[in-house]
Write a protein that holds these residues in place. Structure first.
Motif, short mmCIF file in Angstrom:
data_model
loop_
_atom_site.label_atom_id
_atom_site.label_comp_id
_atom_site.label_asym_id
_atom_site.label_seq_id
_atom_site.Cartn_x
_atom_site.Cartn_y
_atom_site.Cartn_z
N LYS A 235 19.33 26.07 58.66
CA LYS A 235 18.06 26.22 59.35
C LYS A 235 17.77 27.65 59.81
CE LYS A 235 15.81 24.79 63.67
NZ LYS A 235 15.91 23.89 64.85
N ALA A 236 18.73 28.30 60.42
CA ALA A 236 18.51 29.65 60.96
C ALA A 236 18.47 30.72 59.88
CB ALA A 236 19.58 29.99 62.00
N LEU B 246 14.89 28.22 67.95
CA LEU B 246 16.20 27.60 68.17
C LEU B 246 16.33 27.20 69.63
CD1 LEU B 246 18.65 29.92 66.15
CD2 LEU B 246 17.52 27.81 65.39
N ARG C 237 28.60 22.91 63.73
CA ARG C 237 27.14 22.89 63.84
C ARG C 237 26.58 24.32 63.76
NH1 ARG C 237 28.42 18.80 67.68
NH2 ARG C 237 28.29 20.31 69.40
N GLU D 274 21.50 25.37 70.22
CA GLU D 274 21.68 25.95 68.89
C GLU D 274 22.14 27.40 68.97
OE1 GLU D 274 18.60 23.40 66.10
OE2 GLU D 274 17.78 24.93 67.45
N ILE E 194 25.59 28.84 67.30
CA ILE E 194 25.69 29.98 66.38
C ILE E 194 26.70 30.99 66.89
CG2 ILE E 194 24.46 31.99 65.50
CD1 ILE E 194 22.05 30.26 65.05
N ALA F 126 17.15 20.01 58.68
CA ALA F 126 18.51 20.55 58.65
C ALA F 126 19.14 20.27 57.29
CB ALA F 126 19.34 19.90 59.76
N GLU G 2 26.47 25.28 60.17
CA GLU G 2 25.36 24.64 59.48
C GLU G 2 24.04 25.35 59.80
OE1 GLU G 2 25.75 20.67 60.89
OE2 GLU G 2 27.53 20.24 59.66
N LEU G 3 23.89 25.79 61.02
CA LEU G 3 22.70 26.55 61.39
C LEU G 3 22.69 27.90 60.69
CD1 LEU G 3 22.69 25.77 65.21
CD2 LEU G 3 20.81 25.24 63.64
#
Length: 440
Positions: free
Chosen positions: A266-267, A402, A258, A406, A410, A15, A261-262
Motif C-alpha cells: 500500500k505505501a 496512513l 504488517r 501503520e 512501517i 492491501a 506488507e505496507l
C-alpha cells in the motif's frame, strides 16, 4: 543524506496479501566485489590514521566510526579542526577552529562494496561512466588516477581533498595548498607521507604484488586498500528480514510483518527503496528543511543545497538527492541529506506530508554541536517562505494516507533491517596505527 523512504508513493485501493508481495532477492557474498584480506587489514589502519589529513588531525573514521554505525551521529559533521567524536565533537579553538560545518551529513558505509553500486555521495558526483576517459566520472575529471579497482576506491580519494573535511585550508599545510591549485595535486603528497612510514611500507609490499619498494606506493594503492577494508568490514545482510527471506519461522513479529506488507504494498516505499539494498540509486526531491552552509553555485548568495543539480547543471535535478540504502537504517540517525529528521518516525511523517512536516520542524530537531561563530548563519533559511515553497514545489510525492498504527508498523519493519551482527564487525577499530598518531 541520511536516509529517505520512498519519494514517489502511489496509493493502492486494497492491501496486497503478503504472499503476493514482490520481495527483493536475498543478498549473498557473491553479490559483493572480491577484496584482498591483506589489503583490507592495511586499509583498516589507513581508515583510522590521521596521517591522511592535511593537518594530521582527522581520519576517515572520525566521520565513519565503528561506535557510530559507520557514520558520525550528527546532522552536519564537524570536520577538519574539530576534536572528539559524534555528538560531543567540538569545533576546535583559535586559529585551527572550523570555518564551516560539513554541508551534508556523513553517509553510512554499509554494503558499498556491492557489485551494483554505481554512484557515490548524496548528489552522485562520483558515478560509473567514461565521460573523461576513465571508468568513473568524478570531480577530478580526466585527472582521476588509473588503477582504481572500484568506485569505492575512487570515493576514498575525495574527502582527502575537501578543505572542510580533511585537507584543511590553504596556508595551513602543503596538502591544502596543493588542493587550491588542483585537487589531484594533493594525492601524491598524501602518498609520500604514507610511504615514509616504515610500518606502512612493509605492509604495502606484502599486500600488493607490484609494490616492491616504498617508492611504488601511490594514492591508488592507498585508495584500493581503504576500499578493501570498507568493502569487507561493512557487509551486512543478516537482519531479521533476511532471515524471513530465508524462511526462518517467526523471524518477523506481527507488527514487522504488517510493516513489510505496507512497505512493499500500500505505501509503495519500494518504488524508490527497491532491490536487495533498498535503493533505486536514483535522485528524488523531498523538500527537507534547509540549514547549514548549503552546496550551491559560487555565484548564488543563498546558502541553499541544490542537490543533484550541482553535478548536472540541469534544473530538473534541483533539490534532488540520491536514494540511500535502508539496511541498518535504525543505526544511523539522523536522516536526510542534511540529517534534518532525528528519528525514523519523523522521516516517515515527512514523506507523508512534507508541508506539514516543515510547519512543525524546528532547529532543535537538528543534531548540530554548538558552534557560536556559525550560529547566526546555521538556520538563516528556515524562515524563508519563498525558499521553502521552491523546495516543496519539487517534491514528486503523491502519498497514500496512513494511520498512526501503520506508521508505527512501517518503522518497526525498518528496524528489522538491522543486521544481527551489525555491532560485531570482523576487523573493528585498531588500537594504534603505524604513524603513531592518536586513534579516534
Amino acid at each position: 543524506m541520511r536516509h529517505f523512504l520512498c519519494t514517489v508513493l502511489l496509493a493502492a485501493s486494497t492491501a496486497i496479501p503478503a504472499a503476493a508481495l514482490e520481495l527483493p532477492a536475498p543478498l549473498t557474498a557473491a553479490d559483493f566485489l572480491p577484496f584482498d584480506a591483506k589489503q583490507a587489514e592495511l586499509g583498516r589502519l589507513l581508515f583510522y590514521d590521521r596521517i591522511l589529513s592535511g593537518n594530521r588531525n582527522i581520519s576517515c573514521a572520525t566521520c565513519h566510526h565503528h561506535d557510530l554505525g559507520s557514520a558520525d551521529g550528527l546532522s552536519l559533521g564537524i570536520g577538519e579542526g574539530g576534536e572528539g567524536l559524534g555528538k560531543v565533537r567540538t569545533p576546535g579553538y583559535e586559529a585551527m577552529r572550523i570555518h564551516e560545518r560539513i554541508p551534508r551529513s556523513a553517509p553510512p558505509v554499509w554494503n558499498l562494496g556491492h557489485r551494483e553500486i554505481r554512484a557515490m555521495f548524496h548528489d552522485g558526483r562520483l558515478e560509473t561512466g567514461e565521460t573523461w576517459g576513465k571508468p568513473f566520472d568524478s570531480p577530478a575529471r580526466e585527472n582521476l588516477p588509473d588503477g582504481l579497482t572500484s568506485i569505492l576506491a575512487a570515493q576514498a580519494l575525495f574527502p582527502l581533498t575537501s578543505p572542510a573535511e580533511m585537507a584543511g585550508d590553504p596556508g595551513e599545510n602543503e596538502i591544502a595548498d596543493a588542493v587550491a591549485v588542483r585537487l589531484d595535486h594533493a594525492w601524491p603528497l598524501v602518498a609520500a607521507r604514507v610511504r615514509a612510514v616504515p610500518g606502512y611500507a612493509e605492509m604495502f609490499i606484502a599486500a600488493f604484488d607490484h609494490v616492491t619498494a616504498p617508492e611504488d606506493i601511490t594514492i591508488v594503492e592507498i585508495a584500493n586498500a581503504i576500499a578493501a577494508f570498507e568493502g569487507i568490514e561493512w557487509q551486512s545482510y543478516d537482519s531479521d528480514f533476511d532471515a524471513h527471506l530465508a524462511g526462518e519461522d517467526g523471524a518477523l513479529s506481527a507488527a514487522e510483518t504488517r510493516g513489510m506488507e505496507l512497505f512493499f504494498g500500500k505505501a509503495r516505499c519500494a518504488s524508490c527503496h527497491s532491490g536487495p539494498l533498498f535503493t533505486d540509486q536514483e535522485y528524488h526531491a523531498l523538500g527537507l528543511p534547509s540549514f547549514g552552509p548549503g552546496k550551491t553555485h559560487p555565484w548564488d548568495p543563498t546558502p541553499r543545497d541544490i542537490g543533484r543539480m550541482l553535478t548536472t547543471d540541469d534544473l530538473a535535478d534541483l533539490y534532488k538527492f540520491r536514494t540511500p540504502s535502508l539496511r541498518n537504517v535504525a543505526l544511523t540517525a539522523p536522516y536526510g541529506h542534511n540529517g534534518s529528521m532525528p528519528t525514523l518516525e519523523a522521516m516517515v511523517r515527512h514523506h507523508l506530508d512534507p508541508d506539514g512536516s516543515l510547519s512543525v520542524w524546528s532547529p532543535r530537531m537538528a543534531g548540530l554541536p554548538d558552534v557560536p561563530w556559525l550560529a547566526e548563519a546555521d538556520f538563516a533559511l528556515v524562515p524563508d517562505m519563498r525558499e521553502r515553497a521552491r523546495a516543496l514545489a519539487r517534491v514528486e510525492a503523491d502519498l497514500p494516507a496512513l494511520s498512526e498504527t501503520e506508521i508505527t508498523e512501517i518503522v518497526a519493519f525498518l528496524k528489522c533491517l538491522t543486521g544481527r551482527s551489525a555491532d560485531a564487525r570482523p576487523m573493528g577499530r585498531p588500537d594504534r596505527v603505524p604513524s603513531g598518531l592518536p586513534v579516534d
